[in-house]
Design a protein around this motif. Structure first.
Motif, short mmCIF file in Angstrom:
data_model
loop_
_atom_site.label_atom_id
_atom_site.label_comp_id
_atom_site.label_asym_id
_atom_site.label_seq_id
_atom_site.Cartn_x
_atom_site.Cartn_y
_atom_site.Cartn_z
N UNK A 9 0.83 -1.21 0.00
CA UNK A 9 0.00 0.00 0.00
C UNK A 9 0.87 1.25 0.00
N UNK A 10 1.91 1.26 0.82
CA UNK A 10 2.81 2.42 0.86
C UNK A 10 3.50 2.61 -0.49
N UNK A 11 3.87 1.51 -1.14
CA UNK A 11 4.49 1.59 -2.45
C UNK A 11 3.52 2.17 -3.47
N UNK A 12 2.31 1.61 -3.52
CA UNK A 12 1.31 2.08 -4.47
C UNK A 12 0.99 3.55 -4.26
N UNK A 13 0.87 3.96 -3.01
CA UNK A 13 0.57 5.36 -2.70
C UNK A 13 1.70 6.28 -3.16
N UNK A 14 2.94 5.84 -2.98
CA UNK A 14 4.08 6.66 -3.37
C UNK A 14 4.18 6.80 -4.88
N UNK A 15 3.91 5.72 -5.59
CA UNK A 15 3.93 5.77 -7.06
C UNK A 15 2.83 6.71 -7.57
N UNK A 16 1.66 6.63 -6.96
CA UNK A 16 0.56 7.52 -7.34
C UNK A 16 0.90 8.97 -7.00
N UNK A 17 1.54 9.18 -5.85
CA UNK A 17 1.97 10.52 -5.44
C UNK A 17 2.91 11.14 -6.47
N UNK A 18 3.86 10.35 -6.95
CA UNK A 18 4.85 10.85 -7.91
C UNK A 18 4.21 11.16 -9.26
N UNK A 19 3.18 10.42 -9.63
CA UNK A 19 2.47 10.72 -10.87
C UNK A 19 1.63 11.98 -10.71
N UNK A 20 0.96 12.11 -9.56
CA UNK A 20 0.13 13.26 -9.33
C UNK A 20 0.91 14.56 -9.30
#
Length: 230
Positions: free
Chosen positions: A143-154
């Protein structure tokens, strides 16, 4: 109402490429009011067929062929931004400070900083390798990984640059394809796209003028609010 208000049926990648080039920003699924999406313009029966008519395959053909940037750029939703619009979009909505500065100010997570450092050093890295190098392979870290990847795209620090076929130790295909990532600047450079020359305000004005010519008023109003443009 702008051109976006017209009903369209898109069957081929080439037809969708024309839509993306004309409208500049097209989400994968319905997101922007009175504005087309890839899902809304295509036939449901063509999705996930792994054929040339499969829109799910098109989403990575766009960045792969340098026709559009792709990622979860708006409200954590996947969006295509045409190569013509992307420089202005980055200038208008991208970060004013580096991720390191944002992290120091408490505006970015440690996980996002870790992942970006790895992506910078390994442009085009795929998801599984990225998780491994970040020491985030454990289930409890997904979950932390997925959130960080989404954060970087956003924040427009990275884009989805394509997918890679997973292979086993013998080099044979093994499992689902894996998403790959690049920094936005690297992807643009590789696609032969120059940065926008102008201020953030000039980039917003550039985008607005094109949106108002091709989008429905409701769509323009929504994105102005969603992206905080004044």
């Amino acid at each position: 109402m702008g051109e976006a208000g017209k009903q369209e049926n898109v069957t081929t990648f080439e037809e969708m490429a024309e839509v993306v080039a004309r409208l500049g920003i097209v989400p994968l699924a319905p997101l922007i009011p009175e504005h087309p999406s890839v899902n809304g313009l295509t036939l449901a029966e063509n999705w996930h067929t792994d054929t040339e008519l499969d829109p799910w395959r098109w989403r990575v053909r766009f960045p792969g062929e340098g026709l559009a940037g792709y990622g979860k750029f708006i409200k954590k939703k996947a969006v295509l931004v045409s190569r013509e619009w992307l420089p202005a979009y980055l200038a208008a909505s991208g970060p004013r400070k580096s991720l390191e500065e944002r992290y120091q100010s408490g505006l970015a997570t440690r996980e996002a900083l870790t992942l970006l450092e790895i992506i910078r050093a390994n442009e085009g890295i795929e998801t599984r390798q990225l998780r491994s190098m970040a020491d985030m392979k454990a289930k409890e870290k997904k979950t932390a990984f997925d959130n960080a990847v989404t954060e970087l795209q956003g924040s427009l620090d990275i884009v989805i640059s394509g997918v890679k076929q997973r292979v086993n130790a013998d080099g044979e295909p093994n499992g689902w394809n894996s998403t790959s990532f690049e920094t936005s600047g690297h992807w643009m450079h590789e696609a032969g796209i120059l940065p926008f020359e102008g201020s953030r305000e000039e980039a917003i004005a550039w985008l607005r003028s094109r949106m108002e010519a091709a989008w429905a008023p409701e769509a323009v109003a929504w994105i102005n609010k969603a992206l905080g443009w004044k």
